[in-house]
Design a protein around this motif. Structure first.
Motif, short mmCIF file in Angstrom:
data_model
loop_
_atom_site.label_atom_id
_atom_site.label_comp_id
_atom_site.label_asym_id
_atom_site.label_seq_id
_atom_site.Cartn_x
_atom_site.Cartn_y
_atom_site.Cartn_z
N VAL A 12 0.78 -0.12 8.07
CA VAL A 12 0.10 -0.48 9.22
C VAL A 12 0.64 -1.53 10.02
O VAL A 12 1.58 -2.23 9.53
CB VAL A 12 -1.40 -1.10 8.37
CG1 VAL A 12 -1.18 -2.13 7.85
CG2 VAL A 12 -2.46 -1.39 9.66
N GLN A 13 0.38 -1.67 11.12
CA GLN A 13 1.01 -2.73 12.10
C GLN A 13 0.05 -4.18 11.78
O GLN A 13 -1.20 -4.18 11.41
CB GLN A 13 0.73 -2.33 13.37
CG GLN A 13 1.74 -1.25 13.94
CD GLN A 13 1.64 -1.00 15.49
OE1 GLN A 13 0.59 -1.16 15.92
NE2 GLN A 13 2.63 -0.54 16.00
N ALA A 14 0.90 -5.09 12.14
CA ALA A 14 0.07 -6.57 11.90
C ALA A 14 -1.32 -6.49 12.63
O ALA A 14 -1.27 -6.34 13.79
CB ALA A 14 1.06 -7.59 12.43
N GLY A 15 -2.21 -7.01 12.02
CA GLY A 15 -3.59 -7.22 12.61
C GLY A 15 -4.29 -5.74 12.22
O GLY A 15 -5.62 -6.14 12.51
N GLY A 16 -3.80 -4.95 11.51
CA GLY A 16 -4.73 -3.70 11.41
C GLY A 16 -5.15 -3.98 9.91
O GLY A 16 -5.22 -5.08 9.40
N ALA A 40 5.38 -8.48 -4.41
CA ALA A 40 6.21 -8.09 -3.41
C ALA A 40 7.63 -8.00 -4.18
O ALA A 40 7.91 -8.73 -5.09
CB ALA A 40 6.17 -9.15 -2.14
N PRO A 41 8.65 -7.26 -3.44
CA PRO A 41 9.88 -7.20 -4.16
C PRO A 41 10.62 -8.83 -4.32
O PRO A 41 10.47 -9.80 -3.44
CB PRO A 41 10.97 -6.61 -2.93
CG PRO A 41 9.86 -5.59 -2.12
CD PRO A 41 8.63 -6.67 -2.17
N PRO A 88 2.49 -9.56 7.85
CA PRO A 88 3.56 -8.93 7.26
C PRO A 88 3.75 -9.59 5.79
O PRO A 88 4.42 -8.93 4.88
CB PRO A 88 4.52 -9.49 8.05
CG PRO A 88 4.16 -9.31 9.39
CD PRO A 88 2.84 -9.98 9.40
N ALA A 89 3.21 -10.87 5.64
CA ALA A 89 3.39 -11.55 4.25
C ALA A 89 2.39 -10.86 3.48
O ALA A 89 2.63 -11.14 2.05
CB ALA A 89 2.69 -13.00 4.36
N ASP A 90 1.55 -9.80 3.88
CA ASP A 90 0.90 -9.06 2.88
C ASP A 90 1.33 -7.94 2.28
O ASP A 90 0.95 -7.26 1.47
CB ASP A 90 -0.63 -8.50 3.60
CG ASP A 90 -1.53 -9.83 3.88
OD1 ASP A 90 -1.56 -10.83 3.17
OD2 ASP A 90 -2.12 -9.77 5.16
N THR A 91 2.67 -7.62 2.75
CA THR A 91 3.37 -6.35 2.19
C THR A 91 3.64 -6.43 0.78
O THR A 91 4.44 -7.45 0.39
CB THR A 91 4.81 -6.38 3.04
OG1 THR A 91 4.47 -6.03 4.51
CG2 THR A 91 5.72 -5.26 2.52
N ALA A 92 3.53 -5.65 0.18
CA ALA A 92 3.68 -5.66 -1.58
C ALA A 92 3.35 -4.46 -2.04
O ALA A 92 2.18 -3.50 -1.59
CB ALA A 92 2.74 -6.92 -1.98
N THR A 120 2.64 -1.80 3.41
CA THR A 120 3.43 -2.23 4.22
C THR A 120 2.90 -2.47 5.49
O THR A 120 2.31 -1.72 6.18
CB THR A 120 4.82 -1.25 4.44
OG1 THR A 120 5.09 -0.75 3.02
CG2 THR A 120 5.83 -1.94 5.18
N VAL A 121 3.18 -3.79 5.95
CA VAL A 121 2.65 -4.43 7.14
C VAL A 121 3.90 -4.61 8.17
O VAL A 121 4.57 -5.55 7.58
CB VAL A 121 1.84 -5.57 7.19
CG1 VAL A 121 0.97 -6.10 8.17
CG2 VAL A 121 0.73 -5.26 5.94
N SER A 122 3.88 -4.01 9.11
CA SER A 122 5.01 -4.17 10.14
C SER A 122 4.62 -5.08 11.24
O SER A 122 3.49 -5.24 11.58
CB SER A 122 5.42 -2.99 10.84
OG SER A 122 4.37 -2.22 11.60
#
Length: 123
Positions: A12-16, A40-41, A88-92, A120-122
């Motif tokens: 998903v894109q940032a803000g989604g 997260a990695p 993006p920091a939520d990517t995990a 994944t947040v782009s």
């Protein structure tokens, strides 16, 4: 036998927004408190949210408070994590967990774990 099956992750894109689900199979007569964690990695698994057996008590890490909300549908043996304004920091990888004891913000407080679902947040 107790099994937790997660779904709902994706790109998903940032803000989604995304909505994760965690369905509990087995021991239908038991009432589980549930937790959400993410990893997260290269980082340790960290607490995201928890919800009590009846759903009346919900706690969140400060980093997601106001953006994420956890809920449960006990008739469907399913817990949800609604994630809004994703960053993006939520990517995990996100994991749900279950315990017959009180909800906890520590991984050691849970007995059963889902397989994880990737978010994944782009930017």
């Amino acid at each position: 036998q107790v099994r937790l099956v997660e779904s709902g992750g994706g790109l998903v894109q940032a803000g989604g927004s995304l909505k994760l689900s965690c369905e509990v199979f087995g021991r239908e007569g038991s009432r589980f408190a549930m937790g959400w964690f993410r990893q997260a990695p290269g980082k340790e698994r960290e607490f995201v949210a928890s919800i009590s057996q009846g759903g009346g008590i919900r706690r969140y890490h400060d980093s997601v408070k106001g953006r994420f909300a956890t809920s449960r549908d006990n008739d469907k043996n399913t817990v949800f994590l609604q994630m809004n304004t994703l960053q993006p920091a939520d990517t995990a990888d996100y994991y749900c967990a279950a315990t017959l004891a009180r909800p906890s913000d520590r991984t050691s407080g849970y007995d059963y774990w889902g397989q994880g679902t990737q978010v994944t947040v782009s930017s």
